[in-house]
Design a protein around this motif. Structure first.
Motif, PDB file in Angstrom:
ATOM      1  N   UNK A 279       0.703  -0.864  -0.033  1.00 24.51           N
ATOM      2  CA  UNK A 279       0.197  -0.536  -0.066  1.00 24.51           C
ATOM      3  C   UNK A 279       0.843   0.776  -0.422  1.00 24.51           C
ATOM      4  N   UNK A 280       0.724   2.395  -0.776  1.00 31.26           N
ATOM      5  CA  UNK A 280       1.197   3.233  -0.742  1.00 31.26           C
ATOM      6  C   UNK A 280       0.610   4.775  -1.017  1.00 31.26           C
ATOM      7  N   UNK A 281       1.864   5.984  -1.023  1.00 29.87           N
ATOM      8  CA  UNK A 281       0.699   7.122  -0.743  1.00 29.87           C
ATOM      9  C   UNK A 281       0.652   8.072  -0.314  1.00 29.87           C
ATOM     10  N   UNK A 282       0.849   8.842  -0.669  1.00 22.89           N
ATOM     11  CA  UNK A 282       2.016  10.396   0.142  1.00 22.89           C
ATOM     12  C   UNK A 282       1.250  10.519   2.281  1.00 22.89           C
ATOM     13  N   UNK A 283       1.890  10.707   2.728  1.00 21.93           N
ATOM     14  CA  UNK A 283       1.747  11.155   3.798  1.00 21.93           C
ATOM     15  C   UNK A 283       0.492  11.322   4.325  1.00 21.93           C
ATOM     16  N   UNK A 284      -0.747  11.096   5.009  1.00 20.18           N
ATOM     17  CA  UNK A 284      -2.017  11.528   4.535  1.00 20.18           C
ATOM     18  C   UNK A 284      -3.206  10.881   3.889  1.00 20.18           C
ATOM     19  N   UNK A 285      -2.959  10.150   3.148  1.00 18.86           N
ATOM     20  CA  UNK A 285      -3.029   9.077   2.479  1.00 18.86           C
ATOM     21  C   UNK A 285      -4.648   8.558   2.985  1.00 18.86           C
ATOM     22  N   UNK A 286      -4.131   8.039   3.571  1.00 19.00           N
ATOM     23  CA  UNK A 286      -5.322   7.520   4.967  1.00 19.00           C
ATOM     24  C   UNK A 286      -4.435   5.619   4.897  1.00 19.00           C
ATOM     25  N   UNK A 287      -3.037   5.831   4.677  1.00 16.93           N
ATOM     26  CA  UNK A 287      -2.408   4.210   4.746  1.00 16.93           C
ATOM     27  C   UNK A 287      -2.346   3.715   5.883  1.00 16.93           C
ATOM     28  N   UNK A 288      -1.773   4.412   6.781  1.00 12.20           N
ATOM     29  CA  UNK A 288      -2.612   4.460   8.680  1.00 12.20           C
ATOM     30  C   UNK A 288      -3.261   3.643   8.922  1.00 12.20           C
ATOM     31  N   UNK A 289      -4.470   4.532   8.526  1.00 15.50           N
ATOM     32  CA  UNK A 289      -6.121   4.103   9.158  1.00 15.50           C
ATOM     33  C   UNK A 289      -6.183   2.560   8.271  1.00 15.50           C
ATOM     34  N   UNK A 290      -5.766   3.167   7.194  1.00 13.13           N
ATOM     35  CA  UNK A 290      -6.329   1.400   6.547  1.00 13.13           C
ATOM     36  C   UNK A 290      -5.908  -0.142   7.316  1.00 13.13           C
ATOM     37  N   UNK A 291      -4.876   0.340   7.813  1.00 14.41           N
ATOM     38  CA  UNK A 291      -4.079  -0.654   8.119  1.00 14.41           C
ATOM     39  C   UNK A 291      -4.413  -1.613  10.016  1.00 14.41           C
ATOM     40  N   UNK A 292      -5.286   0.398  10.557  1.00 17.50           N
ATOM     41  CA  UNK A 292      -5.419   0.449  11.555  1.00 17.50           C
ATOM     42  C   UNK A 292      -7.348  -0.567  11.878  1.00 17.50           C
ATOM     43  N   UNK A 293      -7.758  -0.166  11.330  1.00 15.08           N
ATOM     44  CA  UNK A 293      -9.197  -0.441  10.458  1.00 15.08           C
ATOM     45  C   UNK A 293      -9.002  -2.218  10.626  1.00 15.08           C
ATOM     46  N   UNK A 294      -8.096  -2.459   9.172  1.00 15.74           N
ATOM     47  CA  UNK A 294      -7.443  -4.165   9.462  1.00 15.74           C
ATOM     48  C   UNK A 294      -7.579  -4.443  10.354  1.00 15.74           C
ATOM     49  N   UNK A 295      -6.768  -4.305  11.113  1.00 17.02           N
ATOM     50  CA  UNK A 295      -6.490  -4.846  12.467  1.00 17.02           C
ATOM     51  C   UNK A 295      -7.227  -4.879  13.386  1.00 17.02           C
ATOM     52  N   UNK A 296      -8.219  -4.172  13.356  1.00 19.75           N
ATOM     53  CA  UNK A 296      -9.273  -4.114  14.499  1.00 19.75           C
ATOM     54  C   UNK A 296      -8.373  -3.063  15.818  1.00 19.75           C
ATOM     55  N   UNK A 297      -7.260  -2.005  15.442  1.00 15.35           N
ATOM     56  CA  UNK A 297      -7.192  -1.051  16.224  1.00 15.35           C
ATOM     57  C   UNK A 297      -7.872   0.644  16.020  1.00 15.35           C
ATOM     58  N   UNK A 298      -8.449   0.161  15.071  1.00 14.01           N
ATOM     59  CA  UNK A 298      -9.969   1.139  14.985  1.00 14.01           C
ATOM     60  C   UNK A 298     -11.149   0.655  14.533  1.00 14.01           C
ATOM     61  N   UNK A 299     -11.719   1.642  15.114  1.00 13.07           N
ATOM     62  CA  UNK A 299     -13.491   1.409  14.351  1.00 13.07           C
ATOM     63  C   UNK A 299     -13.667   2.040  13.042  1.00 13.07           C
ATOM     64  N   UNK A 300     -14.233   1.595  12.173  1.00 11.58           N
ATOM     65  CA  UNK A 300     -14.947   2.865  10.463  1.00 11.58           C
ATOM     66  C   UNK A 300     -16.388   3.226  11.406  1.00 11.58           C
ATOM     67  N   UNK A 301     -16.088   4.056  10.111  1.00  6.58           N
ATOM     68  CA  UNK A 301     -17.432   4.608  10.087  1.00  6.58           C
ATOM     69  C   UNK A 301     -18.834   4.440   9.825  1.00  6.58           C
ATOM     70  N   UNK A 302     -18.433   3.209   8.815  1.00  7.90           N
ATOM     71  CA  UNK A 302     -19.603   2.806   7.898  1.00  7.90           C
ATOM     72  C   UNK A 302     -18.365   1.582   6.690  1.00  7.90           C
ATOM     73  N   UNK A 303     -19.679   0.692   6.366  1.00  3.72           N
ATOM     74  CA  UNK A 303     -18.553  -0.023   5.459  1.00  3.72           C
ATOM     75  C   UNK A 303     -17.962  -1.372   6.115  1.00  3.72           C
ATOM     76  N   UNK A 304     -17.973  -2.494   5.220  1.00  5.50           N
ATOM     77  CA  UNK A 304     -17.055  -3.733   6.074  1.00  5.50           C
ATOM     78  C   UNK A 304     -15.962  -4.378   6.407  1.00  5.50           C
ATOM     79  N   UNK A 305     -15.593  -4.513   6.570  1.00  2.87           N
ATOM     80  CA  UNK A 305     -14.310  -5.745   6.406  1.00  2.87           C
ATOM     81  C   UNK A 305     -13.900  -7.128   7.355  1.00  2.87           C
TER      82      UNK A 305
END
Length: 246
Positions: free
Chosen positions: A51-77
């Motif tokens: 997963x690539x992208x510049x700083x602030x693109x959402x990379x770490x947020x994606x990791x945190x949601x995928x691993x259950x370290x954070x909760x999403x606003x909507x959608x499914x994983x």
């Protein structure tokens, strides 16, 4: 290195990870910030997805949601048919401990535990390896795999940065997870050490692991079998072995 594209019978394999219209919105002092904006993605067994992208693109947020370290606003994983989006924090932590290996840029090692004890700790939490002897044998085997077994009695502070990252990989493998998720694992390493760490990841994929790795380094990104690009919380690129999102 090629990612798995078909099963032995010629059919397309079932996705190991599925994200469907995932949205994450943070409420800050300046208003709402959309960190992820409708991400739909499939990850298949045996892939080395970068997963690539510049700083602030959402990379770490994606990791945190995928691993259950954070909760999403909507959608499914979905991970291995388990609904991460429905889990409580306690359920997510239990699932993560059994099914996912997480590797952080800052290592997140416990400084008062030895190298061996750091690797054994996840086994103790999950209860997967019941006896202390079995845990020690498993931990030493993993340390040998990442070539730092001779340091098993040392504290993490006595290791170099590259050795600490190897220790973090061994710890992530403690409970034999099918999926490893790594957030900028080479970000604080020199190029030689970073390539050595990437060699370890490639060997794990060859052993049948599925890896999702976040990086801003395009040289590192080129080592994966598939690469996706995030921009302002959106998925704008998907290059690899002919995978399609659904």
């Amino acid at each position: 290195m090629n990612s798995q594209t078909v099963d032995h019978d010629g059919s397309k394999p079932k996705p190991l990870i599925r994200l469907q219209e995932v949205v994450k919105i943070y409420n800050g002092f300046a208003g709402k910030v959309v960190a992820l904006d409708g991400i739909t993605l499939q990850v298949f067994p045996g892939e080395f997805l970068v997963v690539t992208g510049r700083s602030g693109s959402g990379k770490t947020t994606l990791v945190n949601l995928l691993t259950g370290l954070d909760r999403m606003t909507s959608g499914e994983i979905w991970v291995e048919d388990s609904p991460m989006h429905r889990f409580t924090p306690e359920q997510a932590a239990k699932f993560r401990g059994r099914k996912l290996g997480v590797i952080f840029q800052s290592f997140e090692l416990l400084p008062t535990l030895t190298v061996l004890q750091n690797v054994m700790l996840p086994m103790d939490f999950s209860g997967r390896y019941s006896s202390l002897r079995e845990q020690k044998e498993r931990a030493l085997s993993l340390l040998e795999q990442v070539e730092i077994a001779e340091h098993f009695r040392k504290l993490p502070a006595a290791l170099s940065g590259g050795q600490q990252q190897r220790l973090a990989i061994a710890r992530a493998m403690a409970n034999d997870p099918e999926v490893l998720v790594a957030d900028e694992p080479t970000g604080s390493l020199d190029s030689v050490t970073a390539n050595t760490v990437m060699d370890i990841f490639e060997n794990l994929v060859q052993q049948g692991r599925t890896i999702l790795l976040v990086t801003h380094d395009m040289d590192i990104a080129g080592r994966g079998s598939r690469r996706i690009t995030l921009f302002d919380g959106r998925l704008i690129g998907d290059e690899g072995q002919g995978r399609s999102n659904a």
